[in-house]
Design a protein around this motif. Structure first.
Motif, PDB file in Angstrom:
ATOM      1  N   PHE A   1       8.639  11.379  42.265  1.00 11.21           N
ATOM      2  CA  PHE A   1       8.842  10.385  43.320  1.00 11.21           C
ATOM      3  C   PHE A   1       7.563   9.585  43.582  1.00 11.21           C
ATOM      4  N   ALA A   2       6.417  10.254  43.495  1.00 10.99           N
ATOM      5  CA  ALA A   2       5.152   9.532  43.668  1.00 10.99           C
ATOM      6  C   ALA A   2       4.985   8.486  42.568  1.00 10.99           C
ATOM      7  N   HIS A   3       5.367   8.855  41.346  1.00 12.99           N
ATOM      8  CA  HIS A   3       5.298   7.896  40.234  1.00 12.99           C
ATOM      9  C   HIS A   3       6.239   6.727  40.484  1.00 12.99           C
TER      10      HIS A   3
ATOM     11  N   ASP B   1       9.107   2.205  49.316  1.00 10.32           N
ATOM     12  CA  ASP B   1       9.109   2.976  50.564  1.00 10.32           C
ATOM     13  C   ASP B   1      10.047   4.172  50.485  1.00 10.32           C
ATOM     14  N   LEU B   2      11.208   3.972  49.858  1.00 14.27           N
ATOM     15  CA  LEU B   2      12.167   5.068  49.726  1.00 14.27           C
ATOM     16  C   LEU B   2      11.567   6.213  48.919  1.00 14.27           C
ATOM     17  N   PHE B   3      10.963   5.891  47.787  1.00 15.42           N
ATOM     18  CA  PHE B   3      10.441   6.940  46.918  1.00 15.42           C
ATOM     19  C   PHE B   3       9.203   7.606  47.507  1.00 15.42           C
ATOM     20  N   LEU B   4       8.418   6.846  48.266  1.00 14.47           N
ATOM     21  CA  LEU B   4       7.276   7.462  48.942  1.00 14.47           C
ATOM     22  C   LEU B   4       7.756   8.449  49.998  1.00 14.47           C
ATOM     23  N   THR B   5       8.802   8.086  50.729  1.00 10.33           N
ATOM     24  CA  THR B   5       9.378   8.993  51.726  1.00 10.33           C
ATOM     25  C   THR B   5       9.900  10.261  51.070  1.00 10.33           C
ATOM     26  N   LEU B   6      10.564  10.110  49.909  1.00 10.30           N
ATOM     27  CA  LEU B   6      11.078  11.278  49.202  1.00 10.30           C
ATOM     28  C   LEU B   6       9.940  12.166  48.705  1.00 10.30           C
ATOM     29  N   ALA B   7       8.862  11.561  48.216  1.00 13.22           N
ATOM     30  CA  ALA B   7       7.705  12.351  47.767  1.00 13.22           C
ATOM     31  C   ALA B   7       7.103  13.130  48.926  1.00 13.22           C
TER      32      ALA B   7
END
Length: 227
Positions: free
Chosen positions: A63-65, A77-83
């Protein structure tokens, strides 16, 4: 199914309809049923903790990637939240390990099994090769089934195994959807579809991720049977 005529809502509706048979298998999965009956041995719970350490650690990096890949788009923003959520989950997993009398620092020594590890391997593939639409659609379809089973597991661990709130915080965390997650994911999907992302590829991503989710629970059932 073309990107020009498909909306996020209609795509997710189609995905959920197609995945309904797998969803049904997940909802009544034998591992969670055995847990509810108090029939899962501690060694299988220890295997679960180790497998999840591999999965959550890997998904956090994936998710960070993705957050970096899509930093200037809604997906960032979505993937940062998931990370960040995976980081919280790792902390709760350590509490589950302590309740099992496992040193959290040795969770990495658990050898992952192919069936359980296939899920996170595919998430890594998506992080490298998938569109933001693929990932958002796959997880929007998948997390409900995972969350339902986590909620059932938390209840079973409390009632049949004497687990306290700290011990089951990992399961409680995933049992309740993050506020706003669905709306945020739908916005990412709509953005991607308007840009030309393939609805068919998103459907394939969701189908594969859900199938790998089922493989994970099947692997946990095998671990319980072998214990």
């Amino acid at each position: 199914m073309s990107a020009e005529t498909t909306t996020a809502a209609t795509l997710i509706e189609q995905i959920r309809a197609e995945l309904a048979p797998i969803e049904e298998q997940l909802a009544g999965h034998g591992f969670v049923t055995a847990l509810a009956a108090g029939d899962v041995p501690s060694s299988a719970l220890e295997q679960f903790a180790g497998e999840q350490h591999w999965i959550i650690s890997s998904d956090r990096r994936s998710f960070a990637h993705l957050a970096a890949r899509y930093a200037d788009e809604p997906g960032g923003d979505l993937f940062l939240t998931l990370a960040q959520g995976e980081g919280v989950a790792l902390g709760h997993l350590r509490d589950f390990a302590r309740w099992l009398r496992i040193d959290p620092d040795v969770l990495t020594s658990t050898a992952p099994t192919p069936g359980a590890h296939a899920y996170t391997a595919y998430v890594s593939w998506l992080a490298l090769n998938g569109s933001a639409t693929d990932v958002a659609a796959a997880f929007l379809a998948n997390l409900a089934a995972w969350g339902t089973n986590c909620g059932r597991a938390a209840q079973a661990l409390r009632s049949n195994y004497g687990a306290d709130d700290d011990a089951v915080a990992f399961f409680d965390f995933f049992a309740t959807p993050a506020p706003g997650f669905e709306d945020q994911a739908l916005a990412v999907i709509d953005h991607g579809l308007r840009r030309g992302d393939s609805p068919s590829r998103a459907l394939s991503a969701a189908r594969l991720l859900q199938a790998y989710e089922l493989m994970f629970w099947d692997a946990m059932s095998a671990a319980a049977a072998e214990a």
